[in-house]
Design an enzyme around this catalytic site. Sequence first.
Site, PDB file in Angstrom:
ATOM      1  CB  ILE A 134      18.346  -6.120 -23.222  1.00 12.77           C
ATOM      2  CG1 ILE A 134      18.560  -7.609 -22.923  1.00 12.77           C
ATOM      3  CG2 ILE A 134      19.578  -5.520 -23.877  1.00 12.77           C
ATOM      4  CD1 ILE A 134      18.846  -8.439 -24.159  1.00 12.77           C
ATOM      5  N   GLY A 135      16.515  -6.297 -20.260  1.00 14.23           N
ATOM      6  CA  GLY A 135      15.209  -6.724 -19.754  1.00 14.23           C
ATOM      7  C   GLY A 135      15.260  -7.013 -18.272  1.00 14.23           C
ATOM      8  CD  GLU A 136      15.154  -4.935 -13.127  1.00 17.05           C
ATOM      9  OE1 GLU A 136      15.464  -5.101 -11.926  1.00 17.05           O
ATOM     10  OE2 GLU A 136      15.316  -3.850 -13.723  1.00 17.05           O
ATOM     11  N   GLY A 137      12.469  -8.544 -15.132  1.00 17.92           N
ATOM     12  CA  GLY A 137      11.158  -9.008 -14.717  1.00 17.92           C
ATOM     13  C   GLY A 137      11.128  -9.315 -13.236  1.00 17.92           C
ATOM     14  CB  THR A 138       8.451 -10.775 -11.171  1.00 17.07           C
ATOM     15  OG1 THR A 138       7.536  -9.801 -11.681  1.00 17.07           O
ATOM     16  CG2 THR A 138       8.199 -10.981  -9.685  1.00 17.07           C
TER      17      THR A 138
ATOM     18  CB  SER B 218      14.917 -13.692 -14.771  1.00 16.41           C
ATOM     19  OG  SER B 218      13.943 -13.370 -15.745  1.00 16.41           O
ATOM     20  CB  SER B 219      17.935  -9.107 -14.596  1.00 21.33           C
ATOM     21  OG  SER B 219      17.216  -8.588 -13.487  1.00 21.33           O
ATOM     22  CB  VAL B 220      17.320 -10.484 -20.145  1.00 15.30           C
ATOM     23  CG1 VAL B 220      17.999 -11.014 -21.408  1.00 15.30           C
ATOM     24  CG2 VAL B 220      16.221 -11.443 -19.690  1.00 15.30           C
TER      25      VAL B 220
ATOM     26  CG  ASP C   9       4.091 -14.421 -18.783  1.00 11.37           C
ATOM     27  OD1 ASP C   9       3.086 -13.708 -18.925  1.00 11.37           O
ATOM     28  OD2 ASP C   9       5.180 -13.982 -18.362  1.00 11.37           O
TER      29      ASP C   9
END
Length: 555
Positions: A55-59, A61-63, A168
């Site tokens: 449901i989410g992905e960043g620099t 981490s991933s969720v 952030d």
Amino acid sequence: MEFPAVCSEDSSSEAAIMDTANKKRKISKDVQLDIEDLYKAVPQLAKVFRIVDKIGEGTFSSVYLAEARMRDGRREMFALKHLIPTSHPTRIAAELQCLTVAGGRENVMGVTYCFRKEDHVVIVMPYMEHQAIVDIIGSLSFEEVRLYIYHLLKALRHIHQFGIIHRDIKPNNFLYNRKSRTYALVDFGLAQGAADTQIELLKVVRQKASQKVAGLSGKREAAPPLKTSSTAPLPSSSTSSCVPLPPTAAGRALVKKPRTTVTSYTRTKLTKDLAGLRKVPRPVFGERNLNSCTPAPPTSKSDVKKSEEDASVRYPSANRVPLPVRASGSSQKTQRTLQQGLTCNCYLTDRVCNVCLARKQQVAPRAGTPGFRAPEVLSKCPDQGTAIDVWSAGVILLSLLSGRYPFFKASDDLMALTQIMTIRGSRETIQAAKTFGKAVVCSRELPRQDLRTLCETLRGKRCPAGDVTGVREANGETAGGQLKQLLKQQEEEPSGSRVPTNHSSPSERSEGEDGRGWDRVPDAAFDLLDRLLDLNPSTRITAAEALQHPLFKDL
């Protein structure tokens, strides 16, 4: 910390878990591979959770969305945040401590459990169903916007009491469930500690960050560390230098360790060429193409004198001091520090003099998302506090009141600062920068915009060709066309990121005015916006003060 009692499925394997998950929710093949890799990296997850989606992905981490079957038979959803293996252990521990100390109340997400397998860390948090602001911003009522900002400020006040700087703040990190009117501040991966932080690990992160800044600032003067073998003979003492530094605030004198230089006996053609270039004195005035490695053409004394005379005519008050010429001998140490009172003459010219090139590189924390960074972050102010979170909250309020998300969208920090000056005024930005020791130069004067006029124009309540003097002036040469480009950029955003303009039907306009309350926005909303977007961090309103604003008097 106790993990909620769950019942593991005895006959479940990784393949069975994946099949069940795929039946419930259609996911892409790439997401399936990511889930399989996560199961392999942290095998104990398969005993407790059934991961159903990413449901989410960043620099950093991933969720993932996961389901756990509790012992009482019910099923509960959780969010699994998988940190990238390259994350520093201290940073991971600091994020966990922020969640455990400040999380779980006052609209701040808490932590349920944490899994670790070697360098893979998975943080388990309660899952909160939410809607993305970009999808609902066109249908939000003013009352929803008021409650959203109120609860965001409550979360900021709570974490700021612990000395936590989130760094952030943006809508993606402040989850909003429109049906249940619940909110949650998430993602403390970039958090830092204030000077009075109560989070012990953030003190360590703050100390390391300050050491890094100090190290990068002195990189021009410090020599790289030398790796020598224990059997290698040391050079003579004439090649070493020991320079005492001024005493510190504690009264202790720091002494730089002797620096050993090793001379290579095989000199290539390149080193000979570089040695030859070093012997050529570089002129101070009239330099061009400073990024080139080719030597500057020899300048006669008459040319240098003429350049000095020209500069003195343009800048009669400049105090020019000649730069020391680099010595050709290898044994003599080059003087790299600038003399006190040394003034450059490249201001407002098409050149960069040696004085400016020799200055130390400015290094300051600049974490955060572009478009939400405060002016003190963009101008590399080293002293940054909780006020940067308040500025980000102001940018969110500006987006919600204008119906445009994202409001600022710049390619670099200088363009972001220019867009801020387009709204808040160049003269005000320059004056605020002086308060925290920075000099900002703008080629043209940008007028300060009236926030109500700006927001109502963007929302379609006013016609830009009518009585909006400030916006009309900013669209011309006075503002350099910056606001015009900003408005054009926002018009090119997808339809879900902006509200209907004056081109909508009369029924849509009446519904927006009467049904959502945008025709009755009080002046207190724009007064709070003005105080949240104060360019000076020392006078910017705090989260605790903002909660006492008249806009929230009935809450």
